[in-house]
Write an enzyme that holds these catalytic residues in place. Structure first.
Site, PDB file in Angstrom:
ATOM      1  N   CYS A 202       0.838  -1.201   0.000  1.00 17.09           N
ATOM      2  CA  CYS A 202       0.000   0.000   0.000  1.00 17.09           C
ATOM      3  C   CYS A 202       0.871   1.249   0.000  1.00 17.09           C
ATOM      4  O   CYS A 202       1.441   1.614   1.040  1.00 17.09           O
ATOM      5  CB  CYS A 202      -0.912  -0.022   1.230  1.00 17.09           C
TER       6      CYS A 202
ATOM      7  N   CYS B  40      -0.264   4.163   2.337  1.00 15.04           N
ATOM      8  CA  CYS B  40      -0.114   3.866   3.771  1.00 15.04           C
ATOM      9  C   CYS B  40       1.345   3.998   4.205  1.00 15.04           C
ATOM     10  O   CYS B  40       1.635   4.589   5.240  1.00 15.04           O
ATOM     11  CB  CYS B  40      -0.567   2.435   4.101  1.00 15.04           C
ATOM     12  N   ASP B  41       2.260   3.419   3.442  1.00 16.48           N
ATOM     13  CA  ASP B  41       3.649   3.301   3.898  1.00 16.48           C
ATOM     14  C   ASP B  41       4.622   4.216   3.163  1.00 16.48           C
ATOM     15  O   ASP B  41       5.769   4.369   3.597  1.00 16.48           O
ATOM     16  CB  ASP B  41       4.124   1.840   3.728  1.00 16.48           C
TER      17      ASP B  41
END
Ligand code: NAP
Length: 308
Positions: free
Chosen positions: A134, A137-138
């Site tokens: 993701c 997200c990261d």
């Protein structure tokens, strides 16, 4: 614990939330089950440029929060529970979950899909220590770092473009000499200075020590192997439907996508399906939402037919 409703919806992504909105507006008692936060995969998208009516380009999270608010406003109840089994009945079906049984004459399966894995050595070992599925997200964790992206579709190129805003360099490893991603994303990628494509190549191993330090990459045409040093690899190679729990119950194709007709009906009366659990082709938020509406309308007609 068991709970009775008119419509039970499994999955809180674009398809399930739209089904919830439609069924609730039909004045039905609607329970929507999600194993985590509702919003589905779309909520983990950085920005959504192609959902009609939102030219200001919301983040996936913002857009999906609107879906949640809209469904809840009209009465959809959202429960945190993981569906584990479906027992068909006449007229009521039972969805067995981690939080008890949910019983209704109409069930909409909208349980979506999960990230496909490469299945290479090191992938599991370095999960969350370099390996991610993701980008939004990261990605911010990789500011000024070197990252790799596996894949050549919209998700990979969109992810790579997002990562290029933070990372020092982004190298996309793609197994062919042509990207699958839409042309607008391709041209943005080709223009980005710190983004390059490693053509005709596949990652064969994630390597590292405490954390990931790189990936072994093989050129599929020449067979040559190299090690690309990197702090992270984002594996964005498509998805697999979350339908394992329905095996043997609902008809699905060999890849696990549920078989539905043009009214979103499965092979069991009163059980409908929508979104990525049943769509191997389009996988767009707008398509999932459209199918969610179709499934809810079909469910309403089915319930009315039971009373006739
Ligand atoms: P996808 O379109 O199926 O693309 C998957 C990519 O990963 C392909 O380039 C494929 O290579 C590669 N791949 C698959 N398995 C692989 C493996 N084992 N090893 C190496 N490479 C592998 O999946 P996606 O990018 O997740 O997109 C899914 C759907 O969501 C699509 O319909 C897409 O349009 C949509 N989507 C849209 C947007 C947007 O509209 N902005 C954003 C994200 C996703 P090949 O090309 O060689 O098959």
């Amino acid at each position: 614990m068991s709970e009775k409703a008119d419509v039970v919806i499994v999955g809180g992504g674009a398809a399930g939330l739209t089904a919830g909105l439609y069924a609730s507006r039909g004045n039905r008692n609607v329970v929507l089950l999600d194993r985590a936060m509702p919003g589905g995969q779309a909520a983990t998208t950085d920005t959504v440029e192609n959902y009609p009516g939102f030219p200001d380009v919301p983040s996936g999270l913002e857009l999906m929060q609107k879906f949640v608010d809209h469904a809840v406003k009209f009465g959809t109840r959202i429960e945190t529970a993981e569906a584990q089994r479906l027992t068909p009945g006449t007229p009521d079906h039972t969805v067995h979950t981690s939080g008890g049984d949910f019983i209704a004459p109409a069930v909409v399966i909208a349980c979506g899909s999960s990230h496909r894995k490469l299945g290479i050595p090191g992938e599991e070992e370095y999960a969350n220590r370099g390996v991610s599925y993701c980008a939004p997200c990261d990605g911010p964790l990789f500011r000024n770092r070197q990252v790799l992206v596996a894949g050549g579709g919209d998700a990979a190129i969109e992810g790579a473009l997002f990562l290029a805003n933070f990372a020092e360099s982004v190298r996309v490893i793609h197994r062919r000499d042509e990207l699958r991603a839409t042309k607008i994303l391709q041209s943005r990628a080709f223009e980005k200075e710190n983004l390059s494509i490693v053509w005709d190549s596949v990652a064969t191993e994630v390597i590292g020590e405490q954390a990931m330090t790189g990936a072994r990459v093989k050129n599929v045409k020449t067979g040559d192997e190299t090690v690309l040093e990197a702090d992270g690899v984002f594996i964005l190679i498509g998805s697999v439907p979350n339908t394992q729990w329905l095996k043997g119950r609902l008809e699905m194709d060999e890849r696990g996508y549920l078989k539905i007709d043009d009214a979103c009906r499965t092979n069991i009366d009163g059980v409908f399906a929508a979104g990525e659990a049943a769509d191997a082709v389009f996988r767009q938020i707008v398509v999932a939402a459209g199918q969610g509406a179709m499934a809810a309308i079909s469910a309403e007609r089915y319930i009315q037919g039971l009373k006739a």
